[in-house]
Scaffold this motif. Structure first.
Motif, PDB file in Angstrom:
ATOM      1  N   TYR A  25     -20.064  -9.384  23.099  1.00  0.00           N
ATOM      2  CA  TYR A  25     -19.166  -8.300  23.480  1.00  0.00           C
ATOM      3  C   TYR A  25     -19.635  -7.003  22.845  1.00  0.00           C
ATOM      4  O   TYR A  25     -19.789  -6.932  21.632  1.00  0.00           O
ATOM      5  N   LYS A  47      -9.852 -10.471  25.131  1.00  0.00           N
ATOM      6  CA  LYS A  47      -9.490 -11.721  24.471  1.00  0.00           C
ATOM      7  C   LYS A  47      -9.246 -12.811  25.504  1.00  0.00           C
ATOM      8  O   LYS A  47      -8.941 -12.491  26.655  1.00  0.00           O
ATOM      9  N   PHE A  49     -11.248 -14.428  22.064  1.00  0.00           N
ATOM     10  CA  PHE A  49     -12.569 -14.509  21.455  1.00  0.00           C
ATOM     11  C   PHE A  49     -12.673 -15.893  20.814  1.00  0.00           C
ATOM     12  O   PHE A  49     -11.672 -16.461  20.398  1.00  0.00           O
ATOM     13  N   ASP A  53     -18.911 -16.385  19.174  1.00  0.00           N
ATOM     14  CA  ASP A  53     -19.113 -15.150  19.934  1.00  0.00           C
ATOM     15  C   ASP A  53     -19.724 -14.073  19.033  1.00  0.00           C
ATOM     16  O   ASP A  53     -19.646 -14.141  17.811  1.00  0.00           O
ATOM     17  N   VAL A 119      -9.920  -8.637  15.435  1.00  0.00           N
ATOM     18  CA  VAL A 119     -10.236  -9.668  16.412  1.00  0.00           C
ATOM     19  C   VAL A 119      -9.869 -11.026  15.829  1.00  0.00           C
ATOM     20  O   VAL A 119     -10.173 -11.314  14.672  1.00  0.00           O
ATOM     21  N   ALA A 121     -10.650 -14.925  16.253  1.00  0.00           N
ATOM     22  CA  ALA A 121     -11.559 -15.894  16.879  1.00  0.00           C
ATOM     23  C   ALA A 121     -10.883 -17.254  16.900  1.00  0.00           C
ATOM     24  O   ALA A 121     -10.371 -17.717  15.879  1.00  0.00           O
ATOM     25  N   LYS A 135     -18.291  -9.508  28.914  1.00  0.00           N
ATOM     26  CA  LYS A 135     -19.217 -10.421  28.267  1.00  0.00           C
ATOM     27  C   LYS A 135     -20.620 -10.082  28.732  1.00  0.00           C
ATOM     28  O   LYS A 135     -20.825  -9.706  29.872  1.00  0.00           O
TER      29      LYS A 135
END
Length: 202
Positions: A25, A47, A49, A53, A119, A121, A135
């Motif tokens: 990203y 999202k 994520f 990633d 973020v 994950a 992506k």
């Protein structure tokens, strides 16, 4: 026979989805890591994520930096307890190595006007449900970035290489270095499914 065909297709689909989980990203999309970008909206757009990633920060050298902090540092725009800091070059690749919350700020003062990123994950065991927007396709280079080691600006002249160059591709392929260690069990599943499918069709 139809049941076996359906089973073979299901096995292939599961194997393919696991091989393609990791995604890249570009933070802020075309606007990059810069002031006056709504990163909360960017997170909502892309999202969920997942662990594995990559976040690619693209910024202007000398005008901003990428500082990983904890939740308190994020809330207060304070880099005093930074986990890592990077400002060399114009690109920084960061891999989400664990299923947890990650916090980033710019310590050049822009954090106070919203130049910060939070973020979450998820575990790779969850199946991605996003459409793939934002992506980018994975490349094969390893990154020296880490979520648990500090990389002070003066500690190294080597800048981390992002796992892919900026592109408009919207695939969710993982960097080749990640696939090398994780592909074997899924490759076996895919090969078994392909053999089963081949027997059913013939």
């Amino acid at each position: 026979m139809e049941m076996r065909l359906a089973l073979a297709l299901l096995v292939l689909a599961v194997a393919a989805s696991h091989l393609a989980e990791a995604a890249n990203y570009t933070v802020g999309d075309d606007k990059g890591w810069n002031p006056d970008v709504d990163y909360t909206a960017w997170v909502k757009k892309h999202k969920p994520f997942f662990k594995g990633d990559w976040l690619i920060f693209e910024y202007q050298n000398g005008r901003s930096d990428v500082v990983q902090v904890g939740e308190v540092g994020y809330d207060n725009c304070d880099k005093a307890s930074a986990l890592s800091s990077y400002s060399k070059g114009t690109t920084y690749a960061f891999q989400l190595k664990e299923a947890k919350d990650y916090y980033f700020i710019c310590s050049y003062g822009y954090c106070y006007s919203g130049m910060k990123l939070h973020v979450t994950a998820r575990s790779t065991g969850s199946s991605p449900s996003s459409s793939g927007g934002g992506k980018q396709s994975g490349g094969g280079s390893d990154s020296s970035s880490s979520d648990d080691s500090s990389s002070d600006d003066s500690s190294s002249d080597d800048s981390p290489s992002p796992p892919s160059k900026k592109s408009k591709a919207k695939s969710s392929a993982a960097p080749a270095s990640l696939l090398a260690g994780a592909a074997s069990p899924y490759a076996v599943i895919a090969a078994t499914g392909a053999l089963l499918l081949n027997r059913i069709v013939l």
